[in-house]
Design a protein around this motif. Structure first.
Motif, PDB file in Angstrom:
ATOM      1  N   THR A 195       3.618   5.672  -2.212  1.00 49.96           N
ATOM      2  CA  THR A 195       3.746   4.385  -1.516  1.00 49.96           C
ATOM      3  C   THR A 195       3.217   3.214  -2.344  1.00 49.96           C
ATOM      4  OG1 THR A 195       1.586   4.451  -0.397  1.00 49.96           O
ATOM      5  CG2 THR A 195       3.434   5.589   0.685  1.00 49.96           C
ATOM      6  N   PHE A 198       3.135   0.393  -5.290  1.00 46.68           N
ATOM      7  CA  PHE A 198       3.951  -0.331  -6.259  1.00 46.68           C
ATOM      8  C   PHE A 198       3.619   0.187  -7.657  1.00 46.68           C
ATOM      9  CE2 PHE A 198       4.096  -3.831  -3.032  1.00 46.68           C
ATOM     10  CZ  PHE A 198       5.467  -4.042  -3.027  1.00 46.68           C
ATOM     11  N   TYR A 206       5.811  -1.019   0.101  1.00 46.67           N
ATOM     12  CA  TYR A 206       4.816  -0.365  -0.752  1.00 46.67           C
ATOM     13  C   TYR A 206       3.477  -1.090  -0.589  1.00 46.67           C
ATOM     14  CZ  TYR A 206       9.025   1.458  -3.049  1.00 46.67           C
ATOM     15  OH  TYR A 206      10.222   2.052  -3.307  1.00 46.67           O
ATOM     16  N   LEU A 220       1.249  -1.539   4.172  1.00 47.61           N
ATOM     17  CA  LEU A 220       2.544  -1.473   3.495  1.00 47.61           C
ATOM     18  C   LEU A 220       3.298  -2.782   3.697  1.00 47.61           C
ATOM     19  CD1 LEU A 220       3.634   2.121   4.549  1.00 47.61           C
ATOM     20  CD2 LEU A 220       3.080   1.378   2.230  1.00 47.61           C
TER      21      LEU A 220
END
Length: 366
Positions: free
Chosen positions: A232, A234, A318, A326
């Protein structure tokens, strides 16, 4: 019907592009499935608006990437005006910055297209800018780099061969865009050099934890990925730009003078190549984030990424570190009043590619 073009001689390439003469042909170098998908996404969502756009994806047969995935993408999307060209002409590391066996195909592609786009990717081999390889540099796809560095040299020329007449002398308004690795390759092709690892060479840091303790604007990828196996997260990092001359980027002075952008790299420009000028840096001024050309008005290189689907859609989502909420890249940009900057970037790209007047008058930002 969209076709895969393999080992096409210039005469056949001329015929193929002649069939597309009514539209605008963009050459995309390194047309991976991912790159084709995200670029056609920008077009279908009218973030890029180019009259009757055709995409010609070009790559060298000795690249490491498996282009069968790109071929499948094209075959599965017959509605998209995309054609692939695999080049088989020999390309050698000791003949990049001179006429070579690829000169004919470079010239034909230039003559028969309306602009070119170089995309992101892995580390450049330091040998092609005459430096030894540092321990943190990884060379994974040398022939891709040979092909692209020589292509950009043919377009712009460079310090390695001052008497070479670049192709842009014939069409100075021809757009050449280069993103991330593309910008680094542009600089190297013009005779410049690179910082091979930003944390260790620029900030004198040796450990991941040290990087993560730095100000966010000094982090150019997400080093939380070195400590976590979390899908999850970046892969890159959002940080601010310091704009010196925003005109070549967006055609105007943006409302937000320090827009947030997304970066994912550990290398950067060191010495500038021939004819290149700095138009944006990192917030602390230590990393070159965008370059233009002092002679050719539609040449642009950017270190950041304005193209990812996650920057323009509310999904997928993300986060930078496991404990955060998120979010989509678009949400992050909107919260920092930076999404309009990205839209303006692609609007200005479209204007250039459509052959519209792109003269800009801006007040440089200190």
């Amino acid at each position: 019907m969209i076709k895969k073009l393999l080992f096409i001689v210039p005469v056949f390439l001329s015929l193929t592009l002649h069939l597309w003469a009514q539209g605008s042909t963009l050459v995309m170098v390194h047309p991976t499935e991912y790159n084709l998908n995200l670029f056609t996404h920008l077009v279908s969502h009218e973030i890029i608006v180019v009259d009757d756009l055709k995409i010609l994806g070009v790559y060298h047969a000795q690249e490491a990437y498996d282009y069968s995935r790109s071929v499948s993408f094209v075959e599965n999307h017959p509605e998209l005006p995309v054609t692939l060209l695999e080049v088989h002409d020999e390309i050698r590391a000791d003949q990049l910055y001179q006429e070579n066996q690829c000169t004919g195909i470079y010239t034909e592609l230039f003559n028969r297209s309306d602009g070119i786009l170089f995309m992101g990717g892995p580390d450049l081999p330091p040998a092609i800018y005459n430096e030894p390889m540092r321990l943190l540099t990884r060379m994974t796809d040398p022939y891709r780099h040979y092909f692209e560095a020589s292509f950009i040299f043919h377009l712009l020329g460079g310090d390695q061969h001052p008497d070479f007449i670049p192709l842009l002398e014939r069409k100075p308004e021809y757009p050449v865009y280069a993103i991330c690795l593309g910008m680094q390759t542009m600089n190297v092709a013009a005779g410049g050099t690179l910082v091979q690892d930003i944390p260790s060479e620029v900030y004198y840091l040796q450990f991941v934890e040290e990087v993560l303790e730095q100000d966010n604007n000094k982090q150019h990828r997400n080093y939380h990925n070195n400590l976590n196996n979390d899908t999850t997260l970046f892969s890159g990092n959002f940080h601010q730009l310091k704009l010196i001359d925003p005109g070549p980027l967006v055609g105007e002075t943006p409302k937000n003078p320090e827009p947030l952008v997304y970066s994912n790299h550990h290398q950067a420009i060191e010495k500038l190549g021939k004819g290149l000028v700095v138009i944006a840096t990192s917030a602390d001024g230590k990393i070159i984030e965008a370059i233009a050309h002092e002679k050719y008005p539609n040449v642009l290189g950017i270190q950041f990424h304005p193209e990812g689907v996650y920057l323009h859609d509310p999904y997928p989502r993300y986060r930078k570190k496991p404990v955060e909420e998120l979010k989509s890249g678009k949400q992050i940009l909107e919260e920092n009043e930076s999404y309009t900057f990205h839209l303006k970037f692609w609007e200005y790209f479209s204007r250039r590619f459509n052959g519209e007047d792109t003269d800009h008058k801006t007040v440089p930002v200190d």
